[in-house]
Each structure stands twice: as structure tokens, then as C-alpha cells.
Design a protein around this motif. Structure first.
Motif, PDB file in Angstrom:
ATOM      1  N   HIS A  29      65.257  36.206  17.260  1.00 30.02           N
ATOM      2  CA  HIS A  29      65.239  37.201  16.187  1.00 30.02           C
ATOM      3  C   HIS A  29      66.295  36.886  15.133  1.00 30.02           C
ATOM      4  N   ASP A  30      65.933  37.127  13.876  1.00 30.25           N
ATOM      5  CA  ASP A  30      66.886  36.904  12.795  1.00 30.25           C
ATOM      6  C   ASP A  30      67.890  38.054  12.667  1.00 30.25           C
ATOM      7  N   ALA A  31      67.421  39.281  12.841  1.00 34.45           N
ATOM      8  CA  ALA A  31      68.262  40.447  12.585  1.00 34.45           C
ATOM      9  C   ALA A  31      68.863  41.000  13.868  1.00 34.45           C
ATOM     10  N   MET A  32      70.103  41.424  13.761  1.00 36.47           N
ATOM     11  CA  MET A  32      70.775  42.062  14.895  1.00 36.47           C
ATOM     12  C   MET A  32      71.543  43.276  14.407  1.00 36.47           C
ATOM     13  N   TYR A  33      71.741  44.241  15.310  1.00 40.15           N
ATOM     14  CA  TYR A  33      72.326  45.535  14.951  1.00 40.15           C
ATOM     15  C   TYR A  33      73.287  46.002  16.036  1.00 40.15           C
ATOM     16  N   TRP A  34      74.243  46.815  15.609  1.00 36.13           N
ATOM     17  CA  TRP A  34      75.093  47.536  16.547  1.00 36.13           C
ATOM     18  C   TRP A  34      74.996  49.023  16.242  1.00 36.13           C
ATOM     19  N   TYR A  35      74.760  49.795  17.324  1.00 30.25           N
ATOM     20  CA  TYR A  35      74.701  51.245  17.213  1.00 30.25           C
ATOM     21  C   TYR A  35      75.735  51.864  18.147  1.00 30.25           C
ATOM     22  N   ARG A  36      76.130  53.047  17.777  1.00 28.64           N
ATOM     23  CA  ARG A  36      76.984  53.861  18.643  1.00 28.64           C
ATOM     24  C   ARG A  36      76.190  55.099  19.015  1.00 28.64           C
ATOM     25  N   GLN A  37      76.244  55.487  20.298  1.00 26.98           N
ATOM     26  CA  GLN A  37      75.539  56.685  20.754  1.00 26.98           C
ATOM     27  C   GLN A  37      76.537  57.619  21.423  1.00 26.98           C
ATOM     28  N   ASP A  38      76.622  58.816  20.887  1.00 23.94           N
ATOM     29  CA  ASP A  38      77.411  59.892  21.487  1.00 23.94           C
ATOM     30  C   ASP A  38      76.453  60.988  21.920  1.00 23.94           C
ATOM     31  N   PRO A  39      76.815  61.771  22.930  1.00 18.79           N
ATOM     32  CA  PRO A  39      75.919  62.836  23.416  1.00 18.79           C
ATOM     33  C   PRO A  39      75.478  63.749  22.277  1.00 18.79           C
ATOM     34  N   GLY A  40      74.176  63.938  22.148  1.00 13.62           N
ATOM     35  CA  GLY A  40      73.628  64.844  21.144  1.00 13.62           C
ATOM     36  C   GLY A  40      73.658  64.322  19.723  1.00 13.62           C
ATOM     37  N   GLN A  41      74.115  63.084  19.530  1.00 13.04           N
ATOM     38  CA  GLN A  41      74.243  62.546  18.169  1.00 13.04           C
ATOM     39  C   GLN A  41      73.198  61.496  17.831  1.00 13.04           C
ATOM     40  N   GLY A  42      72.365  61.123  18.745  1.00 11.65           N
ATOM     41  CA  GLY A  42      71.399  60.078  18.442  1.00 11.65           C
ATOM     42  C   GLY A  42      72.081  58.731  18.293  1.00 11.65           C
ATOM     43  N   LEU A  43      71.462  57.856  17.504  1.00 14.01           N
ATOM     44  CA  LEU A  43      71.976  56.507  17.303  1.00 14.01           C
ATOM     45  C   LEU A  43      72.527  56.389  15.891  1.00 14.01           C
ATOM     46  N   ARG A  44      73.748  55.926  15.784  1.00 14.54           N
ATOM     47  CA  ARG A  44      74.360  55.742  14.461  1.00 14.54           C
ATOM     48  C   ARG A  44      74.676  54.269  14.252  1.00 14.54           C
ATOM     49  N   LEU A  45      74.259  53.747  13.108  1.00 22.84           N
ATOM     50  CA  LEU A  45      74.376  52.328  12.813  1.00 22.84           C
ATOM     51  C   LEU A  45      75.797  51.965  12.406  1.00 22.84           C
ATOM     52  N   ILE A  46      76.350  50.951  13.087  1.00 20.49           N
ATOM     53  CA  ILE A  46      77.709  50.491  12.791  1.00 20.49           C
ATOM     54  C   ILE A  46      77.665  49.314  11.827  1.00 20.49           C
ATOM     55  N   TYR A  47      76.994  48.252  12.223  1.00 23.53           N
ATOM     56  CA  TYR A  47      76.841  47.041  11.406  1.00 23.53           C
ATOM     57  C   TYR A  47      75.474  46.441  11.696  1.00 23.53           C
ATOM     58  N   TYR A  48      74.970  45.661  10.751  1.00 23.12           N
ATOM     59  CA  TYR A  48      73.785  44.887  11.009  1.00 23.12           C
ATOM     60  C   TYR A  48      73.884  43.534  10.306  1.00 23.12           C
ATOM     61  N   SER A  49      73.098  42.600  10.803  1.00 22.04           N
ATOM     62  CA  SER A  49      73.115  41.247  10.255  1.00 22.04           C
ATOM     63  C   SER A  49      71.675  40.765  10.093  1.00 22.04           C
ATOM     64  N   GLN A  50      71.348  40.299   8.914  1.00 20.03           N
ATOM     65  CA  GLN A  50      69.992  39.817   8.653  1.00 20.03           C
ATOM     66  C   GLN A  50      69.847  38.339   8.976  1.00 20.03           C
ATOM     67  N   ILE A  51      70.920  37.584   8.784  1.00 21.91           N
ATOM     68  CA  ILE A  51      70.912  36.144   9.066  1.00 21.91           C
ATOM     69  C   ILE A  51      72.307  35.711   9.496  1.00 21.91           C
ATOM     70  N   VAL A  52      72.391  34.491   9.961  1.00 20.93           N
ATOM     71  CA  VAL A  52      73.678  33.945  10.384  1.00 20.93           C
ATOM     72  C   VAL A  52      74.653  33.943   9.207  1.00 20.93           C
ATOM     73  N   ASN A  53      75.904  34.241   9.533  1.00 16.07           N
ATOM     74  CA  ASN A  53      77.004  34.255   8.562  1.00 16.07           C
ATOM     75  C   ASN A  53      76.866  35.334   7.502  1.00 16.07           C
ATOM     76  N   ASP A  54      76.067  36.349   7.784  1.00 20.87           N
ATOM     77  CA  ASP A  54      75.929  37.471   6.859  1.00 20.87           C
ATOM     78  C   ASP A  54      75.815  38.757   7.655  1.00 20.87           C
ATOM     79  N   PHE A  55      76.526  39.799   7.235  1.00 20.16           N
ATOM     80  CA  PHE A  55      76.401  41.092   7.893  1.00 20.16           C
ATOM     81  C   PHE A  55      76.744  42.190   6.890  1.00 20.16           C
ATOM     82  N   GLN A  56      76.225  43.379   7.177  1.00 22.28           N
ATOM     83  CA  GLN A  56      76.384  44.526   6.277  1.00 22.28           C
ATOM     84  C   GLN A  56      76.904  45.728   7.057  1.00 22.28           C
TER      85      GLN A  56
END
Lengths: 117, 114
Positions: A29-56
Motif C-alpha cells: 500500500h502507498d498510503a499509511m495512517y496513524w489514529y488515536r482511539q480513546d473511549p467514546g471518541q472514535g478514531l482521530r487522525l494523527i498523521y498520514y503519509s501518501q508516499i515515501v518521504n512525505d507525510f501530512q
């Protein structure tokens, strides 16, 4: 056996220490993501990367850092600047971030439960 | 920013009863995805809906996408104990500059009483 691996499953750290969470995928896969999950909060996006050497930054990037030196790997560092780091951290990947009909489905790893005391 | 609201937050049903969770977006969606997370597990992709008014079925699960592409629902017929978990919707919306953003709802936690 394709998939996403995260290690360790449980992690304990003292306050003030940086800690790095591992995420590896062999789905090509090209894209990767990090999420944080707290009780009752669902999934919250921390960072994501579309390609190597790039992240948002995602919605809650403060106190976190990432790198994407290889397509297969997207480690997350929880720094001492993160005010409330105890949480369940989920890594995910997808073919790309989006296509003609919107975002692609995401495949999640088993997660790392971080406890900071 | 884009918001995705999901209700109810919790649902307790007797085994064999039906269950429905609803998802509403503040903006028009390009697609909507549904995920299931078993207790202690990680989210697993169930399905994606793209077309206005689309209805898809997976055995006892029925997924609908609203005509205006701003709401969706997941209905489970005759719940079983294996249906226990948290169901998340995730809405994909255009966020400008040729890109899309996926936003997760907070999920509906389903408990099934045997």
C-alpha cells in the motif's frame, strides 16, 4: 500472509519519555495512517503519509512525530510534549489516500495500547 | 470542518432482535464506509457505498446510503452474539485541492443479550 503488524501490543512508559510505536505493512500500500482511539471518541487522525518521504498532519498531530523512509514502515513517536498520551494507537494502510470516488478502504493493524504514568 | 455524527452511542438488544445505527454528515459525501471493531480488536472494513440511494446487503446486514449522500444506516436483522462490537461509519468528502478527507463517526457500541 499479508497484513499490518504493530508492536508491541502493550507499552508502558514513564512521563517525560519519548516512545516510538512500530507499524509495518506488506500489502504494498502507498498510503499509511496513524489514529488515536480513546473511549467514546472514535478514531482521530494523527498523521498520514501518501508516499515515501512525505507525510501530512492530521487533526491531532501536536506532540507526535512520524517518518516514512520505507514504503512498508511508518513509525510514530509519542513525544513528552503530548499532554495526554495514554491511549490505544491504531496504524492503517490503503492503496492510496483517494481515487475517483473518494477515499479508499483502510486496513488496520492490531493496535498498541500505550500507558504513560 | 467535516463532521460525521453517529447515533445511538450505545445499543443493548436481546438476541434475535433487530439493530440499526445511523450516520449523518454535515457535508455531502463522495462515499461512506462502514467498519466493525470487536471488543479488544481493531476496526475491520465491512463495505463502501458510493451511489446516491445505494443499498447493499451482506447476509443479515443491510447498508443504505441516503439520496442526498449525507446520511447512511446499517441494519442488522435478528442479531446474534457474534454481532457484538462497535460499528463505525466513515464519510469521505472532497476537501479541496483535488483531495478527499475521511472522517470517522464515534461509533455505536452494540451489546447482545443471549
Amino acid at each position: 500472509d499479508g497484513g499490518i503488524t504493530q508492536s508491541p501490543k502493550y507499552l508502558f512508559r514513564k512521563e517525560g519519555q519519548n516512545v516510538t510505536l512500530s507499524c509495518e505493512q506488506n500489502l504494498n500500500h502507498d498510503a499509511m495512517y496513524w489514529y488515536r482511539q480513546d473511549p467514546g471518541q472514535g478514531l482521530r487522525l494523527i498523521y498520514y503519509s501518501q508516499i515515501v518521504n512525505d507525510f501530512q498532519k492530521g487533526d491531532i498531530a501536536e506532540g507526535y512525530s512520524v517518518s516514512r523512509e520505507k514504503k512498508e514502515s511508518f513509525p510514530l513517536t509519542v513525544t513528552s510534549a503530548q499532554k495526554n498520551p495514554t491511549a490505544f494507537y491504531l496504524c492503517a494502510s490503503s492503496w492510496g489516500t483517494f481515487g475517483t470516488s473518494g477515499t479508499y478502504e483502510q486496513y488496520f493493524g492490531p493496535g498498541t495500547r500505550l500507558t504513560v504514568t | 470542518g467535516q463532521q460525521v455524527m453517529q447515533i445511538p452511542q450505545y445499543q443493548h438488544v436481546q438476541e434475535g432482535e433487530d439493530f440499526t445505527t445511523y450516520c449523518n454528515s454535515s457535508t455531502t459525501l463522495s462515499n461512506i464506509q462502514w467498519y466493525k471493531q470487536r471488543p479488544g480488536g481493531h476496526p475491520v472494513f465491512l463495505i463502501q457505498l458510493v451511489k446516491s440511494g445505494e443499498v447493499k446487503k451482506q447476509k443479515r446486514l443491510t447498508f443504505q446510503f441516503g439520496e442526498a449522500k449525507k446520511n447512511s444506516s446499517l441494519h442488522i436483522t435478528a442479531t446474534q452474539t457474534t454481532d457484538v462490537g462497535t460499528y463505525f461509519c466513515a464519510g469521505s468528502a472532497y476537501s479541496g485541492a483535488g483531495s478527499y478527507q475521511l472522517t470517522f463517526g464515534k461509533g455505536t457500541k452494540l451489546s447482545v443479550i443471549p
